[in-house]
Write an enzyme that holds these catalytic residues in place. Sequence first.
Site, PDB file in Angstrom:
ATOM      1  N   CYS A 260      -4.766  11.250   2.067  1.00 27.08           N
ATOM      2  CA  CYS A 260      -4.717   9.803   1.818  1.00 27.08           C
ATOM      3  C   CYS A 260      -5.296   9.524   0.449  1.00 27.08           C
ATOM      4  O   CYS A 260      -6.313  10.112   0.082  1.00 27.08           O
ATOM      5  CB  CYS A 260      -5.549   9.095   2.887  1.00 27.08           C
ATOM      6  SG  CYS A 260      -5.657   7.315   2.642  1.00 27.08           S
TER       7      CYS A 260
ATOM      8  N   GLU B 208      -0.112   4.292   7.848  1.00 30.44           N
ATOM      9  CA  GLU B 208      -0.135   3.028   7.104  1.00 30.44           C
ATOM     10  C   GLU B 208      -0.568   1.858   7.984  1.00 30.44           C
ATOM     11  O   GLU B 208      -1.320   0.992   7.547  1.00 30.44           O
ATOM     12  CB  GLU B 208       1.234   2.748   6.466  1.00 30.44           C
ATOM     13  CG  GLU B 208       1.696   3.800   5.455  1.00 30.44           C
ATOM     14  CD  GLU B 208       0.684   4.098   4.365  1.00 30.44           C
ATOM     15  OE1 GLU B 208      -0.068   3.191   3.979  1.00 30.44           O
ATOM     16  OE2 GLU B 208       0.632   5.254   3.906  1.00 30.44           O
TER      17      GLU B 208
HETATM   18 ZN   LIG Z   1      -3.748   6.329   3.399  1.00 33.37          ZN
END
Ligand SMILES: [Zn+2]
Length: 138
Positions: A53, A96
């Site tokens: 991420c 997400e």
């Molecule tokens: Zn992320």
Amino acid sequence: MEIIVLEDTKEFISYAPKEEIKAQDRRPFDLLVIVNPVLKKKSNRTALFFEGCLSVDGYRAVVERYLDVEVKGLDQYGQPIKVDASGWQARILQHECDHLEGTLYVDKMMPRTFRTVENLDLPLAVGCPKLGARKISS
Ligand SMILES: [Zn+2]
């Protein structure tokens, strides 16, 4: 209002090893904008793979995710949209949508698999389940 934006191009995918692409069931999809997304799992099938991420740049960890999900919301033109996703796209959608609730993958990871990108290929610690698809036993 909440918005997720995702895309996985042929080019992005081409940087990954072929075996990994296949195992992850990763297929290209066009830029997808979903406003006020509502995610629902469509089966109990799950898989374990390393995930990263940009909010936790430079690290990876194994996260178990559902393999089949549906996301409903509005597109960028305000029209209702429903996305049925499986495999890697389903993982991205879960990742997400988690962000919108302030949840990062590190909140869901298997802690013993957490590592830097440089150490990505090191073997998993003893006791960690194997990567790939698995069935939930309830
Ligand atoms: Zn992320």
